[in-house]
Design an enzyme around this catalytic site. Structure first.
Site, PDB file in Angstrom:
ATOM      1  CE  LYS A   1       1.162   4.207  13.841  1.00  0.00           C
ATOM      2  NZ  LYS A   1       2.071   3.114  13.466  1.00  0.00           N
TER       3      LYS A   1
ATOM      4  CG  ASP B   1       0.855   4.648   4.813  1.00  0.00           C
ATOM      5  OD1 ASP B   1       0.093   3.887   4.196  1.00  0.00           O
ATOM      6  OD2 ASP B   1       1.002   4.607   6.051  1.00  0.00           O
TER       7      ASP B   1
ATOM      8  CG  ASP C   1      -0.182  -0.106   2.520  1.00  0.00           C
ATOM      9  OD1 ASP C   1       1.048  -0.340   2.497  1.00  0.00           O
ATOM     10  OD2 ASP C   1      -0.821   0.054   3.576  1.00  0.00           O
TER      11      ASP C   1
HETATM   12  P1  GTP Z   1      -5.492  -0.580   8.111  1.00  0.00           P
HETATM   13  O1  GTP Z   1      -6.414  -1.675   8.605  1.00  0.00           O
HETATM   14  O2  GTP Z   1      -6.286   0.550   7.529  1.00  0.00           O
HETATM   15  O3  GTP Z   1      -4.471  -0.147   9.113  1.00  0.00           O
HETATM   16  O4  GTP Z   1      -4.652  -1.150   6.832  1.00  0.00           O
HETATM   17  P2  GTP Z   1      -3.797  -2.496   6.674  1.00  0.00           P
HETATM   18  O5  GTP Z   1      -4.609  -3.662   7.104  1.00  0.00           O
HETATM   19  O6  GTP Z   1      -3.327  -2.552   5.247  1.00  0.00           O
HETATM   20  O7  GTP Z   1      -2.570  -2.335   7.658  1.00  0.00           O
HETATM   21  P3  GTP Z   1      -1.185  -1.601   7.419  1.00  0.00           P
HETATM   22  O8  GTP Z   1      -1.402  -0.366   6.613  1.00  0.00           O
HETATM   23  O9  GTP Z   1      -0.492  -1.456   8.703  1.00  0.00           O
HETATM   24  O10 GTP Z   1      -0.391  -2.703   6.555  1.00  0.00           O
HETATM   25  C1  GTP Z   1       0.813  -2.433   5.865  1.00  0.00           C
HETATM   26  C2  GTP Z   1       0.979  -3.501   4.779  1.00  0.00           C
HETATM   27  O11 GTP Z   1       1.126  -4.796   5.382  1.00  0.00           O
HETATM   28  C3  GTP Z   1      -0.206  -3.597   3.849  1.00  0.00           C
HETATM   29  O12 GTP Z   1       0.290  -3.856   2.543  1.00  0.00           O
HETATM   30  C4  GTP Z   1      -1.006  -4.777   4.387  1.00  0.00           C
HETATM   31  O13 GTP Z   1      -1.710  -5.457   3.345  1.00  0.00           O
HETATM   32  C5  GTP Z   1       0.096  -5.666   4.960  1.00  0.00           C
HETATM   33  N1  GTP Z   1      -0.334  -6.424   6.154  1.00  0.00           N
HETATM   34  C6  GTP Z   1      -0.727  -5.903   7.349  1.00  0.00           C
HETATM   35  N2  GTP Z   1      -1.011  -6.906   8.220  1.00  0.00           N
HETATM   36  C7  GTP Z   1      -0.774  -8.067   7.554  1.00  0.00           C
HETATM   37  C8  GTP Z   1      -0.888  -9.449   7.919  1.00  0.00           C
HETATM   38  O14 GTP Z   1      -1.272  -9.825   9.032  1.00  0.00           O
HETATM   39  N3  GTP Z   1      -0.573 -10.391   6.954  1.00  0.00           N
HETATM   40  C9  GTP Z   1      -0.149 -10.019   5.708  1.00  0.00           C
HETATM   41  N4  GTP Z   1       0.139 -10.975   4.830  1.00  0.00           N
HETATM   42  N5  GTP Z   1      -0.034  -8.721   5.331  1.00  0.00           N
HETATM   43  C10 GTP Z   1      -0.345  -7.765   6.247  1.00  0.00           C
END
Ligand code: GTP
Length: 355
Positions: A161, A219, A110
């Protein structure tokens, strides 16, 4: 070179857009969001990518298959339960084929970034580091992981943070790991790279380096950031291998139509088959496939989901309209209002602002 792409998150901050589509697959200037970084990684020498999937895993396979379309080999490893960022990296390592001391690129699905991935990999190899993080510079580091470094680029601390970040250098979500370091992450449980893996490696005296480059970086976590990412791509503020910047500030995908008297600009992306009616104004917005903006409507810095309809004289500013929803004539939605998919707002000319 091999890479792991983290795409298993639920994207809660981008709801309702992420109810039907995971964040990394949201249409972003004509292609799934993650395709911009994927093609940049390919151009930096990555040939094989392991997708670490969880939420709606099958949609990634449908979109990318074995990767042939992009000149990559793509394989998929799916978590039954999300394992967090480091847990997902560890889980995906089962599908890596490289040697223990090889570098592996880790990408968040993302992020939009214009930094030089090849230079980051070269810095990692020169320093023989366990991990090398891309660090970008932000004006206000309080929402990010702040990462101070020494003059020879050694990471000194990880401060997540904090109200008083020690530096405005922040973790930009793109790492190079030595393969053996990935395999030292505990398997089969939730692990966070930011809160557990990086501080743990530092405490063990491992060499963690920062590669600081303040290129374009975003981001794409919130609706406002999503709109900014798409419009920046359309306007050419971020070059992408899959997009040619256009001089008119508007991207019209297949069979999109814009009435001659409509005013459209500011990096707006108009999805396939979407339409904008007479005298409508659409500025810095994202219209998904089949969205309809009726005559005289005004849409500013907003996202209109697939097949959604904004009726005549309605006004949207900084809003998200879910797929298939209808905003009846004359409604005025402002300041981050979100309409859930398939909801129909009647023609009551209400003014709604959540703040
Ligand atoms: P929010 O729920 O809005 O915070 O978004 P998010 O679920 O994408 O979380 P975040 O922005 O912290 O994640 C950063 C990246 O890591 C993104 O590309 C997510 O798809 C990925 N990601 C986060 N948690 C996991 C997980 O538990 N497993 C995998 N495979 N990818 C994850």
């Amino acid at each position: 070179m091999e890479a792991i792409l983290l795409v298993g998150g639920q994207g809660t901050r981008l709801r309702p857009l992420t109810i039907s589509t995971p964040k990394p697959l949201l249409p972003t200037a004509g292609v799934p969001l993650l395709e911009h970084q994927l093609t940049r990684a390919r151009d930096a020498g990555v040939t094989r990518i392991v997708f670490a999937t969880s939420y709606r895993a099958e949609m990634f396979t449908e979109a990318f298959g074995d990767g042939t379309r992009l000149g990559l080999e793509i394989v998929y490893v799916t978590e039954d339960e999300p394992l967090g960022t480091a847990g997902a990296i560890r889980n995906a390592s089962a599908a890596l084929t490289c040697a223990d001391d090889s570098p592996v690129l880790i990408l968040n699905g993302d992020i939009l970034s214009g930094h030089d991935i090849s230079a980051q990999i070269a810095a990692h190899e020169k320093d023989d580091a366990a991990v090398t993080l891309h660090l970008t510079l932000v004006d206000d580091a309080r929402r990010y992981g702040s990462v101070p470094t020494s003059p020879d680029d050694r990471v000194l601390d990880f401060v997540e943070k904090s109200p008083n970040p020690p530096t405005n250098q922040v973790n930009a979500g793109c790492y190079v790991f030595r393969r053996s370091v990935i395999d030292s992450i505990p398997a089969g449980r939730v692990v966070s790279v930011e809160y557990e893996t990086f501080p743990g490696l530092l405490a063990k005296g491992e060499t963690i380096c920062g590669y600081v480059e303040a290129a374009y970086w975003l981001d794409v976590g919130t609706p406002a950031a999503f709109v900014k990412g798409v419009t920046d791509l359309v306007l050419g503020a971020l070059a992408s291998p899959v997009l040619t910047a256009n001089e008119h500030g508007v991207l019209l995908l297949d069979n999109a139509t814009v009435a001659p008297t409509a005013r459209v600009g500011g990096g707006t992306a108009v999805g396939a088959g979407a339409s904008i009616g007479a005298d409508a104004r659409v500025e810095s917005s994202v219209l998904f496939d089949g969205a309809v903006i009726e005559p005289g409507a005004r849409v500013i810095r907003s996202v209109v989901g697939a097949g959604a309809r904004v009726c005549s004289a309605a006004v949207l500013e900084d809003c998200v309209i879910g797929d298939g929803a209808t905003v009846g004539p004359g409604n005025e939605l402002l300041n981050g209002a979100r309409v859930w998919p398939n909801v129909a707002l009647p023609a009551t000319a209400i003014r709604f602002s959540p703040e």
